[in-house]
Scaffold this active site. Structure first.
Site, mmCIF file in Angstrom:
data_model
loop_
_atom_site.group_PDB
_atom_site.id
_atom_site.type_symbol
_atom_site.label_atom_id
_atom_site.label_comp_id
_atom_site.label_asym_id
_atom_site.label_seq_id
_atom_site.Cartn_x
_atom_site.Cartn_y
_atom_site.Cartn_z
ATOM 1 N N TYR A 60 -2.806 -17.136 29.429
ATOM 2 C CA TYR A 60 -3.218 -17.405 28.050
ATOM 3 C C TYR A 60 -2.461 -16.580 27.017
ATOM 4 C CZ TYR A 60 -6.474 -17.989 24.119
ATOM 5 O OH TYR A 60 -7.045 -18.253 22.894
ATOM 6 N N TYR A 61 -1.928 -15.430 27.409
ATOM 7 C CA TYR A 61 -1.267 -14.552 26.452
ATOM 8 C C TYR A 61 -0.040 -15.238 25.881
ATOM 9 C CZ TYR A 61 -4.163 -10.793 28.429
ATOM 10 O OH TYR A 61 -5.211 -10.014 28.867
ATOM 11 N N ASP A 62 -0.106 -15.533 24.603
ATOM 12 C CA ASP A 62 0.941 -16.257 23.875
ATOM 13 C C ASP A 62 1.340 -17.535 24.605
ATOM 14 O OD1 ASP A 62 2.167 -16.494 21.476
ATOM 15 O OD2 ASP A 62 3.835 -15.156 21.918
ATOM 16 N N ARG A 63 0.317 -18.202 25.169
ATOM 17 C CA ARG A 63 0.492 -19.501 25.844
ATOM 18 C C ARG A 63 1.610 -19.480 26.892
ATOM 19 N NH1 ARG A 63 -3.781 -20.230 23.533
ATOM 20 N NH2 ARG A 63 -4.440 -22.143 22.503
#
Length: 199
Positions: A60-63
């Site tokens: 999820y971190y910066d997609r």
């Protein structure tokens, strides 16, 4: 750097972890405060110089961009066998049926995507990012057990959930003979003190 074992496992990790949520591409607009790949390089180098071998990111971190940066840094600055790599699954990546949550479909799809972005054949610690009340716990824990059996993941852990949720997931795994979590990444700091409500 002192080393310790992760939970009750035999996996040795540095006592301090490099958290990689802050690495990404601000130009994409999701995490405008993120450090670019070039800005992140000195941090990776210093972590290695200090003996910090446990690197934690999430799909999820910066997609997914954080995972890409972490994977490239690992290959550029170290060897895969010298890094303990952790990532997560569960938060929204896209609107399709495998794009979020802890269903079997989502876990299988997202672990493969994380492996691709990280550029590795296995993840040391695969963590559920949040509890998923829309998916039966049996489905989640069996799917996590199966990705360990497949060799794509070595250990599983959890992140940011109530103690009763964590306990119930552990109990389901134990009852069925499936792999149990070896760790819990609490969201606990001077600002976020939710865990104290359950003590």
């Amino acid at each position: 750097m002192q080393n310790t074992r992760l939970g009750t496992s035999g996996l040795k990790i540095s006592r301090i972890t490099l958290g990689c949520m802050g690495f990404g591409d601000p130009s994409k607009g999701f995490q405008r405060w993120a450090l670019t790949e070039d800005e992140a390089q000195p941090i990776f180098r210093q972590a290695l110089d200090l003996g910090i071998n446990f690197w934690d990111t999430a799909n999820y971190y910066d997609r997914g961009i954080s995972e890409e940066i972490v994977g490239r840094a690992m290959r550029r600055l170290s060897r895969r066998e010298d890094i303990v790599l952790a990532t997560k699954v569960g938060l929204p990546m896209h609107g399709g049926p495998g794009g979020q949550g802890l269903s079997r479909r989502a876990i299988f799809e997202q672990v493969d995507e994380s492996l691709r972005r990280l550029g590795t054949e296995y993840i040391d610690l695969y963590q559920v990012h949040r509890f998923d009340s829309n998916t039966p716990i049996e489905e989640t824990m069996e799917a996590l057990h199966d990705i360990i059996r497949s060799g794509r993941v070595r250990y599983i852990g959890a992140s940011s959930m109530f103690a009763w949720q964590f306990s119930e997931m552990q109990h389901v795994a134990e009852r069925h003979g499936w792999t149990r979590f070896i760790s819990m990444q609490n969201q606990y700091s001077l600002v976020m003190r939710e865990e104290e409500r359950e003590t």
